[in-house]
Structures are given as structure tokens and as C-alpha cells.
Motif scaffolding. Structure first.
Motif, PDB file in Angstrom:
ATOM      1  N   ARG A   1       0.846  -1.206   0.000  1.00  0.00           N
ATOM      2  CA  ARG A   1       0.000   0.000   0.000  1.00  0.00           C
ATOM      3  C   ARG A   1       0.874   1.246   0.000  1.00  0.00           C
ATOM      4  NH1 ARG A   1      -2.912  -3.419   3.883  1.00  0.00           N
ATOM      5  NH2 ARG A   1      -1.395  -2.642   5.377  1.00  0.00           N
ATOM      6  N   GLN A   2       0.498   2.223  -0.836  1.00  0.00           N
ATOM      7  CA  GLN A   2       1.256   3.469  -0.914  1.00  0.00           C
ATOM      8  C   GLN A   2       1.069   4.280   0.358  1.00  0.00           C
ATOM      9  OE1 GLN A   2       0.962   5.655  -4.574  1.00  0.00           O
ATOM     10  NE2 GLN A   2       1.662   7.546  -3.644  1.00  0.00           N
ATOM     11  N   ILE A   3       2.204   4.679   0.956  1.00  0.00           N
ATOM     12  CA  ILE A   3       2.201   5.510   2.154  1.00  0.00           C
ATOM     13  C   ILE A   3       2.473   6.962   1.799  1.00  0.00           C
ATOM     14  CG2 ILE A   3       3.400   5.960   4.338  1.00  0.00           C
ATOM     15  CD1 ILE A   3       4.147   2.990   4.378  1.00  0.00           C
ATOM     16  N   ASP A   4       3.403   7.162   0.864  1.00  0.00           N
ATOM     17  CA  ASP A   4       3.845   8.516   0.549  1.00  0.00           C
ATOM     18  C   ASP A   4       4.430   8.537  -0.860  1.00  0.00           C
ATOM     19  OD1 ASP A   4       4.377  11.206   0.957  1.00  0.00           O
ATOM     20  OD2 ASP A   4       5.702  10.895   2.674  1.00  0.00           O
ATOM     21  N   LEU A   5       4.641   9.742  -1.362  1.00  0.00           N
ATOM     22  CA  LEU A   5       5.330   9.970  -2.628  1.00  0.00           C
ATOM     23  C   LEU A   5       6.282  11.131  -2.396  1.00  0.00           C
ATOM     24  CD1 LEU A   5       5.714   9.472  -5.690  1.00  0.00           C
ATOM     25  CD2 LEU A   5       3.845  11.099  -6.081  1.00  0.00           C
ATOM     26  N   TRP A   6       7.591  10.840  -2.440  1.00  0.00           N
ATOM     27  CA  TRP A   6       8.602  11.874  -2.261  1.00  0.00           C
ATOM     28  C   TRP A   6       8.960  12.438  -3.623  1.00  0.00           C
ATOM     29  CZ3 TRP A   6      12.322   8.420   1.037  1.00  0.00           C
ATOM     30  CH2 TRP A   6      11.722   8.154   2.266  1.00  0.00           C
ATOM     31  N   GLN A   7       8.860  13.754  -3.766  1.00  0.00           N
ATOM     32  CA  GLN A   7       9.128  14.396  -5.047  1.00  0.00           C
ATOM     33  C   GLN A   7      10.065  15.586  -4.889  1.00  0.00           C
ATOM     34  OE1 GLN A   7       4.953  15.008  -6.328  1.00  0.00           O
ATOM     35  NE2 GLN A   7       5.492  13.642  -8.022  1.00  0.00           N
ATOM     36  N   HIS A   8      10.622  15.998  -6.026  1.00  0.00           N
ATOM     37  CA  HIS A   8      11.461  17.185  -6.064  1.00  0.00           C
ATOM     38  C   HIS A   8      10.581  18.409  -5.857  1.00  0.00           C
ATOM     39  CE1 HIS A   8      14.418  20.108  -7.233  1.00  0.00           C
ATOM     40  NE2 HIS A   8      13.612  20.564  -8.179  1.00  0.00           N
ATOM     41  N   ASN A   9      11.064  19.323  -5.028  1.00  0.00           N
ATOM     42  CA  ASN A   9      10.387  20.586  -4.810  1.00  0.00           C
ATOM     43  C   ASN A   9      11.422  21.684  -5.062  1.00  0.00           C
ATOM     44  OD1 ASN A   9       9.237  22.946  -3.856  1.00  0.00           O
ATOM     45  ND2 ASN A   9       8.461  22.034  -1.968  1.00  0.00           N
ATOM     46  N   PRO A  10      11.299  22.453  -6.149  1.00  0.00           N
ATOM     47  CA  PRO A  10      12.303  23.463  -6.467  1.00  0.00           C
ATOM     48  C   PRO A  10      12.451  24.540  -5.388  1.00  0.00           C
ATOM     49  CG  PRO A  10      10.416  23.637  -7.953  1.00  0.00           C
ATOM     50  CD  PRO A  10      10.209  22.421  -7.116  1.00  0.00           C
ATOM     51  N   LYS A  11      11.453  24.692  -4.518  1.00  0.00           N
ATOM     52  CA  LYS A  11      11.521  25.680  -3.446  1.00  0.00           C
ATOM     53  C   LYS A  11      12.167  25.126  -2.172  1.00  0.00           C
ATOM     54  CE  LYS A  11       7.497  28.099  -5.170  1.00  0.00           C
ATOM     55  NZ  LYS A  11       6.100  28.462  -4.957  1.00  0.00           N
ATOM     56  N   ASN A  12      12.489  23.810  -2.192  1.00  0.00           N
ATOM     57  CA  ASN A  12      13.064  23.177  -1.012  1.00  0.00           C
ATOM     58  C   ASN A  12      14.394  22.523  -1.387  1.00  0.00           C
ATOM     59  OD1 ASN A  12      13.776  21.610   1.182  1.00  0.00           O
ATOM     60  ND2 ASN A  12      11.781  20.619   1.394  1.00  0.00           N
ATOM     61  N   GLY A  13      15.498  23.092  -0.946  1.00  0.00           N
ATOM     62  CA  GLY A  13      16.816  22.571  -1.268  1.00  0.00           C
ATOM     63  C   GLY A  13      17.109  21.215  -0.652  1.00  0.00           C
ATOM     64  N   LEU A  14      16.253  20.752   0.261  1.00  0.00           N
ATOM     65  CA  LEU A  14      16.444  19.447   0.882  1.00  0.00           C
ATOM     66  C   LEU A  14      15.566  18.356   0.275  1.00  0.00           C
ATOM     67  CD1 LEU A  14      16.803  20.461   4.636  1.00  0.00           C
ATOM     68  CD2 LEU A  14      18.597  19.919   2.984  1.00  0.00           C
ATOM     69  N   SER A  15      14.933  18.654  -0.861  1.00  0.00           N
ATOM     70  CA  SER A  15      14.164  17.609  -1.543  1.00  0.00           C
ATOM     71  C   SER A  15      15.095  16.872  -2.511  1.00  0.00           C
ATOM     72  CB  SER A  15      12.967  18.211  -2.288  1.00  0.00           C
ATOM     73  OG  SER A  15      13.396  18.990  -3.383  1.00  0.00           O
ATOM     74  N   ILE A  16      14.622  15.775  -3.079  1.00  0.00           N
ATOM     75  CA  ILE A  16      15.453  15.027  -4.024  1.00  0.00           C
ATOM     76  C   ILE A  16      15.727  15.898  -5.254  1.00  0.00           C
ATOM     77  CG2 ILE A  16      14.714  12.760  -3.189  1.00  0.00           C
ATOM     78  CD1 ILE A  16      12.776  12.585  -5.548  1.00  0.00           C
ATOM     79  N   PRO A  17      16.873  15.690  -5.938  1.00  0.00           N
ATOM     80  CA  PRO A  17      17.273  16.584  -7.029  1.00  0.00           C
ATOM     81  C   PRO A  17      16.338  16.594  -8.236  1.00  0.00           C
ATOM     82  CG  PRO A  17      19.128  15.219  -6.335  1.00  0.00           C
ATOM     83  CD  PRO A  17      17.918  14.713  -5.630  1.00  0.00           C
ATOM     84  N   SER A  18      15.610  15.479  -8.455  1.00  0.00           N
ATOM     85  CA  SER A  18      14.737  15.371  -9.624  1.00  0.00           C
ATOM     86  C   SER A  18      13.699  14.297  -9.344  1.00  0.00           C
ATOM     87  CB  SER A  18      15.574  14.979 -10.851  1.00  0.00           C
ATOM     88  OG  SER A  18      14.769  14.521 -11.908  1.00  0.00           O
ATOM     89  N   ASN A  19      12.549  14.395  -9.997  1.00  0.00           N
ATOM     90  CA  ASN A  19      11.536  13.342  -9.882  1.00  0.00           C
ATOM     91  C   ASN A  19      11.897  12.102 -10.683  1.00  0.00           C
ATOM     92  OD1 ASN A  19       9.882  14.725  -8.121  1.00  0.00           O
ATOM     93  ND2 ASN A  19       8.698  15.675  -9.758  1.00  0.00           N
TER      94      ASN A  19
END
Length: 181
Positions: free
Chosen positions: A113-131
Motif C-alpha cells: 500500500r502506498q504511504i507517501d510519494l517523495w518528489q522534487h520541490n524546487p523551493k526546497n533545497g532538501l528535496s530530491i534533485p529530480s523526480n
């Protein structure tokens, strides 16, 4: 060939994009490639897999096939998620699966079951670099993330990047060695 892994007994498993999972015994004088059977089927498109040293997990068309350490088929976990995502990599940490896709990292529980989806956020420097996530690897309690636009490490519990290395460009493979990544 999209991925390969060698076990301690001299078996080489090779994932392919379209020709299934192949096996070769490296200790044998002559050992032709054999297709690994999955649920009594010898041919399937299985090119993404991971291991947690107890079980092997193979992503096949919206399901995760579970094998024991000798690669005997045990069961399939049907994913309960908002597919379709083009899945490119899979890893497991504790009781969660992480699937790298063109839309980010899908976080699933042990039942699929899907719990979450982590995506790139250009406004957040701590997100993953790309989707567009091309490779995932668990090291300690972090997930190393290779994307089309660079590399980062993500805390497996929180989904927050602890650091983003200054590596630009497409990351296709991440390997752990005794010297590190």
C-alpha cells in the motif's frame, strides 16, 4: 541488462528489460543462462530487483515477487498505489519498499500500500534533485538516490534529504563497496 547481482555461492542473476531474470552458475565449467521461473512462468519482463540479505524482491508489472535466498518463488505482493508510474528501481528498508520512478519515490508498506510519494520541490533545497529517480540503495538508515539531475541521500524514516552532494548530471548506478559509495 539492467541489473545484476552475484551471491556468495557463485550464482549470477541478471535482470533484463524484456528477457526476464537470467541465472548462471559461475562455478560450473559450462553453465548456460537459465530463465528463473516466477509463479510457474518462465518468461516475464522483470528488470528491477533488490535484496535485504534474507529475501529477494523483484518488481514485475505492478507486483513485487518475493523469493528466498536460493531464489525460490514464495509469493507476490500486488501494489495498491496510484499507478501507473514507470518504476526504474526498488529497495527495501525495514518494513517499507521504496520504488524510484519518473514521478519521484513511492513509499509502500510491506503489503504494497502506498504511504507517501517523495518528489522534487524546487523551493526546497532538501528535496530530491529530480523526480526522475534512476537508482536507489539503502546504506544504514539512509537511502542513496540517483536521479537524472544528481545524487542525494534521504533519511528513510522522514523522507528529508540530509545532504545533497554537488554531483550534477544523470546517475544510473549506485554501488556500495568496502571503501564506501
Amino acid at each position: 541488462i539492467t541489473r545484476s547481482i552475484q551471491d556468495a555461492d557463485g550464482n549470477l542473476y541478471i535482470c533484463t528489460a524484456g528477457d526476464g531474470l537470467l541465472h548462471i552458475d559461475l562455478k560450473a565449467v559450462f553453465s548456460p543462462f537459465e530463465l528463473v521461473k516466477l509463479n510457474n512462468k518462465k518468461y516475464y519482463n522483470a528488470h528491477i530487483w533488490c535484496t535485504d540479505s534474507i529475501k529477494n524482491f523483484l518488481y514485475v508489472n505492478g507486483e513485487i515477487a518475493v523469493f528466498d535466498n536460493e531464489f525460490n518463488y514464495e509469493k507476490s505482493i500486488k501494489l495498491i498505489t496510484r499507478l501507473p508510474y514507470k518504476v526504474k528501481s526498488i529497495t527495501k528498508f525495514k518494513n517499507q519498499f521504496f520504488l524510484g520512478s519518473e514521478s519521484g519515490i513511492l513509499v509502500l508498506d510491506i503489503e504494497g500500500r502506498q504511504i507517501d510519494l517523495w518528489q522534487h520541490n524546487p523551493k526546497n533545497g532538501l528535496s530530491i534533485p529530480s523526480n526522475d529517480v534512476t537508482n536507489l540503495l539503502v546504506v544504514d538508515d539512509e537511502i542513496c538516490v540517483g536521479t537524472r539531475k544528481g545524487f542525494s541521500t534521504v533519511n528513510a524514516s522522514t523522507g528529508i534529504s540530509k545532504k545533497v552532494d554537488a554531483i550534477n548530471g544523470s546517475i544510473k548506478t549506485i554501488t556500495k563497496t568496502t571503501a564506501g559509495l
